[in-house]
Design a protein around this motif. Sequence first.
Motif, PDB file in Angstrom:
ATOM      1  N   ILE A  53       3.975   0.137  64.613  1.00 38.76           N
ATOM      2  CA  ILE A  53       3.352  -1.032  63.986  1.00 38.76           C
ATOM      3  C   ILE A  53       2.052  -0.640  63.291  1.00 38.76           C
ATOM      4  N   SER A  54       1.333   0.310  63.853  1.00 35.19           N
ATOM      5  CA  SER A  54       0.076   0.765  63.252  1.00 35.19           C
ATOM      6  C   SER A  54       0.292   1.388  61.876  1.00 35.19           C
ATOM      7  N   GLY A  55       1.518   1.754  61.575  1.00 31.19           N
ATOM      8  CA  GLY A  55       1.828   2.309  60.266  1.00 31.19           C
ATOM      9  C   GLY A  55       1.910   1.251  59.165  1.00 31.19           C
ATOM     10  N   PHE A  56       1.833  -0.022  59.539  1.00 30.14           N
ATOM     11  CA  PHE A  56       1.896  -1.109  58.558  1.00 30.14           C
ATOM     12  C   PHE A  56       0.496  -1.614  58.239  1.00 30.14           C
ATOM     13  N   ASP A  57       0.295  -1.979  56.990  1.00 34.46           N
ATOM     14  CA  ASP A  57      -0.956  -2.596  56.552  1.00 34.46           C
ATOM     15  C   ASP A  57      -1.080  -3.961  57.229  1.00 34.46           C
ATOM     16  N   LEU A  58      -2.280  -4.279  57.712  1.00 33.82           N
ATOM     17  CA  LEU A  58      -2.518  -5.551  58.398  1.00 33.82           C
ATOM     18  C   LEU A  58      -2.091  -6.752  57.563  1.00 33.82           C
ATOM     19  N   ALA A  59      -2.241  -6.660  56.260  1.00 39.77           N
ATOM     20  CA  ALA A  59      -1.963  -7.789  55.379  1.00 39.77           C
ATOM     21  C   ALA A  59      -0.476  -8.004  55.121  1.00 39.77           C
ATOM     22  N   THR A  60       0.369  -7.088  55.572  1.00 35.67           N
ATOM     23  CA  THR A  60       1.787  -7.187  55.230  1.00 35.67           C
ATOM     24  C   THR A  60       2.689  -7.577  56.391  1.00 35.67           C
ATOM     25  N   VAL A  61       2.158  -7.695  57.605  1.00 39.68           N
ATOM     26  CA  VAL A  61       3.046  -7.872  58.758  1.00 39.68           C
ATOM     27  C   VAL A  61       2.535  -8.926  59.745  1.00 39.68           C
ATOM     28  N   THR A  62       3.474  -9.688  60.286  1.00 42.02           N
ATOM     29  CA  THR A  62       3.229 -10.579  61.420  1.00 42.02           C
ATOM     30  C   THR A  62       4.119 -10.085  62.548  1.00 42.02           C
ATOM     31  N   VAL A  63       3.560  -9.984  63.755  1.00 43.03           N
ATOM     32  CA  VAL A  63       4.302  -9.465  64.905  1.00 43.03           C
ATOM     33  C   VAL A  63       4.638 -10.625  65.844  1.00 43.03           C
ATOM     34  N   TYR A  64       5.911 -10.736  66.215  1.00 42.83           N
ATOM     35  CA  TYR A  64       6.383 -11.763  67.141  1.00 42.83           C
ATOM     36  C   TYR A  64       6.795 -11.072  68.439  1.00 42.83           C
ATOM     37  N   VAL A  65       6.172 -11.473  69.545  1.00 41.69           N
ATOM     38  CA  VAL A  65       6.437 -10.842  70.834  1.00 41.69           C
ATOM     39  C   VAL A  65       7.080 -11.863  71.765  1.00 41.69           C
ATOM     40  N   ASP A  66       8.157 -11.464  72.420  1.00 40.11           N
ATOM     41  CA  ASP A  66       8.820 -12.310  73.408  1.00 40.11           C
ATOM     42  C   ASP A  66       7.871 -12.464  74.595  1.00 40.11           C
ATOM     43  N   ALA A  67       7.356 -13.679  74.788  1.00 42.89           N
ATOM     44  CA  ALA A  67       6.330 -13.934  75.803  1.00 42.89           C
ATOM     45  C   ALA A  67       6.938 -14.619  77.020  1.00 42.89           C
ATOM     46  N   GLY A  68       7.716 -13.865  77.785  1.00 47.15           N
ATOM     47  CA  GLY A  68       8.359 -14.405  78.981  1.00 47.15           C
ATOM     48  C   GLY A  68       7.374 -14.946  79.998  1.00 47.15           C
ATOM     49  N   TRP A  69       6.135 -14.461  79.968  1.00 41.78           N
ATOM     50  CA  TRP A  69       5.115 -14.927  80.903  1.00 41.78           C
ATOM     51  C   TRP A  69       4.702 -16.363  80.614  1.00 41.78           C
ATOM     52  N   ARG A  70       5.096 -16.916  79.484  1.00 35.26           N
ATOM     53  CA  ARG A  70       4.766 -18.305  79.153  1.00 35.26           C
ATOM     54  C   ARG A  70       5.747 -19.312  79.762  1.00 35.26           C
ATOM     55  N   ASN A  71       6.837 -18.820  80.326  1.00 35.00           N
ATOM     56  CA  ASN A  71       7.780 -19.715  80.997  1.00 35.00           C
ATOM     57  C   ASN A  71       7.142 -20.269  82.263  1.00 35.00           C
ATOM     58  N   ARG A  72       7.479 -21.510  82.564  1.00 32.59           N
ATOM     59  CA  ARG A  72       6.893 -22.159  83.744  1.00 32.59           C
ATOM     60  C   ARG A  72       7.183 -21.406  85.027  1.00 32.59           C
ATOM     61  N   ASN A  73       8.436 -21.058  85.235  1.00 29.98           N
ATOM     62  CA  ASN A  73       8.823 -20.401  86.471  1.00 29.98           C
ATOM     63  C   ASN A  73       9.554 -19.107  86.139  1.00 29.98           C
ATOM     64  N   PRO A  74       8.802 -18.048  85.840  1.00 26.29           N
ATOM     65  CA  PRO A  74       9.453 -16.811  85.407  1.00 26.29           C
ATOM     66  C   PRO A  74      10.205 -16.097  86.526  1.00 26.29           C
ATOM     67  N   GLN A  75      10.051 -16.538  87.782  1.00 26.83           N
ATOM     68  CA  GLN A  75      10.706 -15.855  88.894  1.00 26.83           C
ATOM     69  C   GLN A  75      12.083 -16.428  89.199  1.00 26.83           C
ATOM     70  N   TYR A  76      12.522 -17.441  88.465  1.00 18.67           N
ATOM     71  CA  TYR A  76      13.820 -18.048  88.739  1.00 18.67           C
ATOM     72  C   TYR A  76      14.937 -17.227  88.109  1.00 18.67           C
ATOM     73  N   HIS A  77      15.835 -16.742  88.941  1.00 14.91           N
ATOM     74  CA  HIS A  77      17.013 -16.023  88.469  1.00 14.91           C
ATOM     75  C   HIS A  77      18.160 -16.341  89.409  1.00 14.91           C
ATOM     76  N   ASP A  78      19.317 -16.521  88.856  1.00 11.66           N
ATOM     77  CA  ASP A  78      20.503 -16.819  89.640  1.00 11.66           C
ATOM     78  C   ASP A  78      21.073 -15.507  90.162  1.00 11.66           C
TER      79      ASP A  78
END
Length: 166
Positions: A53-78
């Motif tokens: 990502i550092s190889g891209f000019d700041l003005a040319t890129v937006t980075v989208y990160v999967d933010a699993g920590w934003r889920n209410r209950n990240p510990q729930y798994h079946d």
Amino acid sequence: MAYVMPINRTPQKQYAIGIDPDVKKNGVALYCRIAKRILELSLKDFDATIAYISGFDLATVTVYVDAGWRNRNPQYHDVKIPDRLKEHPEAAARYLLGVSNRIANDVGRNAATGQLICEQLRKAGYEVVEVKPTSAKWKPADMKQFTGIDTKNQEKIDAARLCFGR
């Protein structure tokens, strides 16, 4: 008829990068908004992700990160108990506890990796968007239908879904 003021929108950057964080290998996808297609799809470790990502000019890129920590209950798994343990409640309870603890540990480590990626990129001046995961995931068939790319790797699929069409 009344005059309607045009909406002043900031122009979108040329590239969108999607990152599905993982302790071992992050899914990384590069989407070109001009060509309207995924240009690159790969797995990279933490350092290689930041360097890429550092190889891209700041003005040319937006980075989208999967933010699993934003889920209410990240510990729930079946967790499914194997048939061989269903008749042994104590063994089934130990199995369930062990698997649940391992999953919770993995989820926590992946969340920490994602948070570190966001922090490093923001310090470098990149625009980073933390995307709260939805329950609907793309399957390999969805990936092929929407992007034309044939892959079965879920990290790559999730990374592509984060940035595709943004």
